[in-house]
Design an enzyme around this catalytic site. Structure first.
Site, PDB file in Angstrom:
ATOM      1  N   PHE A 157      33.644  41.151  43.465  1.00  0.00           N
ATOM      2  CA  PHE A 157      34.128  40.858  42.108  1.00  0.00           C
ATOM      3  C   PHE A 157      35.564  40.363  42.098  1.00  0.00           C
ATOM      4  CE2 PHE A 157      37.210  43.713  40.059  1.00  0.00           C
ATOM      5  CZ  PHE A 157      37.430  44.650  41.048  1.00  0.00           C
ATOM      6  N   LYS A 158      36.270  40.548  43.203  1.00  0.00           N
ATOM      7  CA  LYS A 158      37.656  40.085  43.263  1.00  0.00           C
ATOM      8  C   LYS A 158      37.757  38.577  43.008  1.00  0.00           C
ATOM      9  CE  LYS A 158      39.463  44.104  44.657  1.00  0.00           C
ATOM     10  NZ  LYS A 158      38.343  45.034  44.872  1.00  0.00           N
ATOM     11  N   ASP A 159      36.671  37.844  43.285  1.00  0.00           N
ATOM     12  CA  ASP A 159      36.683  36.394  43.028  1.00  0.00           C
ATOM     13  C   ASP A 159      36.868  36.069  41.542  1.00  0.00           C
ATOM     14  OD1 ASP A 159      36.267  35.481  45.677  1.00  0.00           O
ATOM     15  OD2 ASP A 159      34.124  35.904  45.512  1.00  0.00           O
ATOM     16  N   LEU A 212      40.639  36.211  41.372  1.00  0.00           N
ATOM     17  CA  LEU A 212      41.409  35.489  42.393  1.00  0.00           C
ATOM     18  C   LEU A 212      41.021  34.024  42.529  1.00  0.00           C
ATOM     19  CD1 LEU A 212      41.849  38.437  44.838  1.00  0.00           C
ATOM     20  CD2 LEU A 212      43.695  37.102  43.809  1.00  0.00           C
ATOM     21  N   THR A 222      39.991  42.164  48.275  1.00  0.00           N
ATOM     22  CA  THR A 222      41.082  41.372  47.710  1.00  0.00           C
ATOM     23  C   THR A 222      41.602  40.374  48.735  1.00  0.00           C
ATOM     24  OG1 THR A 222      41.804  43.032  46.135  1.00  0.00           O
ATOM     25  CG2 THR A 222      43.468  41.494  46.867  1.00  0.00           C
TER      26      THR A 222
END
Ligand SMILES: *Cc1c(COP(=O)(O)O)cnc(C)c1O
Length: 488
Positions: free
Chosen positions: A107-109, A112, A142
């Site tokens: 989910f960091k995408d 980011l 991350t």
């Protein structure tokens, strides 16, 4: 909209400055000066990118509308394997919000993919020609998402520190094979908390900053301490809610419960902000793994870091010092700068702090806390698969387990693709993976999940290893200087 510092009421800056700085000079975090309201009726029929625009323009008021739209369309495009970026699924009697359709499978995408655009635009707005050094500590996801987002961007150099023994094999491979002339990846001997603390110290080291400034460098952060991470993370809660309305699972205005697998408290904080903006959320379920410090804190009011750091099968949540809790405490305490300073000083000096009964009550009014032991997480993966055919990654399984205890029809946030944690998943099914190659593991995950192997993983074990630096925690500042070739 201006941004204020949780630790100093005099600090007030624009969003572009807050994004460029990442962390305030005194270690405080930037937060929006107020939480804007949104009429959810306005979001009916909107696509993900359109919703993102409606939300961003409330928070990023020094960015031009047209630029925001451009950035959104570039960030949320072909890198995502799903048209609508995120996918809501009904699994048995629960809802699962898949946030892992971006290029690095976590989910960091969601944040980011766009943060680098925010940063480049912020530099343009501020006519800032310094070279920006993105310093990042990662518990596994991350790092890769930030490396992908920032690779080969002019005027930016990115350095990622990850715990040498604290990430999955795929997570490690994703990072050490990272391409791009401006990317640097360093393993540290220690856990995520050690990495995060050392990076925060480097940030606050005036000597180091002065030295770098002389060479034309300045620091920023891609961690969720950067408010530019938080804003994009609110969007998918609105999107999921509207999808539930569309599916007729709820009526517009009806309240839902959300279960979030939590580590650094960024994702659940975004849900809390969404609620404050007007999204009908009746309970936020903060789900932890065996590092259940947040469960204890929410239930008792005492945050005590003096405990064993446990390595679990959900490594991206192996965290004892959750940075974004500070932002939540700031809001829930009625924006009490002094109280935040006292608590953070307590934490620094005595490794713990506590809130009084009244504040604890307020916290419990919005948050429900629970945790999942390793055995319960494995059971959740296996039983969910048996009952519904759906394969959970271990992080999602933690939140799923905790949600199940709270009832049906809960929105559980899925933070990673099962492919990132294939070995742990197969071990949950009692498969012996010791002699398996990564390709064999992936093959088995594809059979279990009925989802094809993601393109980015197809040849990953054959990709060239480009980053092999390892350092001790105390050496982080020395390594930064070496990488940037600045001498003292
Ligand atoms: C980062 C991460 C989490 C924890 O999210 P926070 O915002 O740090 O609380 C959970 N699951 C996965 C897969 C992650 O990468």
């Amino acid at each position: 909209m201006k941004y204020i510092n949780t630790r100093n009421s005099m600090d007030k800056i624009e969003s572009s400055d807050a994004i460029l700085k990442g962390l305030a000079d005194d270690g405080g975090l930037f937060v929006p000066e107020f939480i804007p309201k949104i009429q959810i009726e306005h979001l009916i029929g909107k696509k993900y990118n359109e919703m993102a625009f409606e939300i961003f323009k409330l928070y990023l008021t020094d960015f031009e509308d047209e630029r925001l739209k451009e950035m959104i369309n570039k960030a949320y495009s072909d890198q995502f394997d799903s048209d609508e970026k995120v996918v809501l699924k009904k699994i048995g009697d629960q809802f699962i919000l898949e946030l892992f359709h971006g290029s690095t499978l976590a989910f960091k995408d969601m944040a980011l993919s766009i943060l680098p655009y925010f940063m480049v635009e912020a530099k343009r707005i501020k006519e800032n020609n310094e070279k920006t050094i993105i310093l990042t500590a990662t518990s596994g996801d991350t790092g890769k998402a930030a490396l992908e987002g920032f690779k080969d961007i002019d005027g930016i150099e990115i350095i990622v520190f990850y715990p040498e023994e604290g990430v999955s094999e795929i997570q490690k491979l994703q990072m050490v094979t990272q391409v791009g002339d401006n990317t640097h990846v360093v393993a540290i001997k220690g856990n995520f908390d050690d990495a995060q603390k050392a990076v925060k110290n480097a940030f606050s080291n005036i000597e180091l900053r002065k030295l770098l400034k002389e060479s034309g460098y300045e620091f920023s952060s891609a961690n969720s301490i950067n408010v530019g991470r938080l804003i994009p993370q609110m969007v998918y809660y609105f999107y999921a809610y509207m999808e539930m309305v569309k599916m007729d699972a709820i009526k517009l205005g009806e309240a839902i419960k959300v279960s979030v697998p939590t580590g650094n408290f960024g994702n659940i904080l975004a849900a809390y902000y969404a609620k404050k903006m007007g999204l009908p959320i009746e309970a936020l379920i903060c789900a932890s793994n065996e590092n259940n410090i947040l469960t204890d804190f929410i239930n008792t009011g005492v945050y005590d870091t003096d405990r064993e750091f446990i390595k679990t099968m959900s490594p991206s949540m192996d965290i004892l010092v959750s940075s974004n809790l500070e932002r939540f405490l700031f809001e829930i305490s009625g924006r009490n700068h002094q109280l935040i300073n006292e608590m953070m000083l307590e934490l620094k000096n005595n490794k713990q702090f506590s809130v009084d009964k009244e504040l604890n009550k307020k916290i419990k009014e919005v948050m429900i806390a629970g945790y999942s032991s390793e055995i319960e997480t494995k059971d959740a993966i296996v039983s969910c698969h048996k009952e519904t055919g759906y394969l959970l990654d271990p992080h999602t399984a933690v939140a799923y387990h905790v949600a199940k205890k709270q009832g049906n029809e809960i929105l559980t946030v899925s933070t990673a693709s099962p492919y990132k944690f294939g070995i742990s998943i197969l071990n949950s099914f009692n498969e012996n993976t010791e002699k398996m190659t990564l390709d064999e593991v992936n093959e088995k995950i594809s059979l279990l999940s009925h989802v094809g192997i993601p393109k980015s993983l197809e040849n990953i074990s054959y990709n060239k290893i480009k980053h092999d630096k390892v350092c001790r925690v105390e050496e982080i500042e020395k390594i930064i200087k070496e990488i940037l070739k600045v001498e003292c």
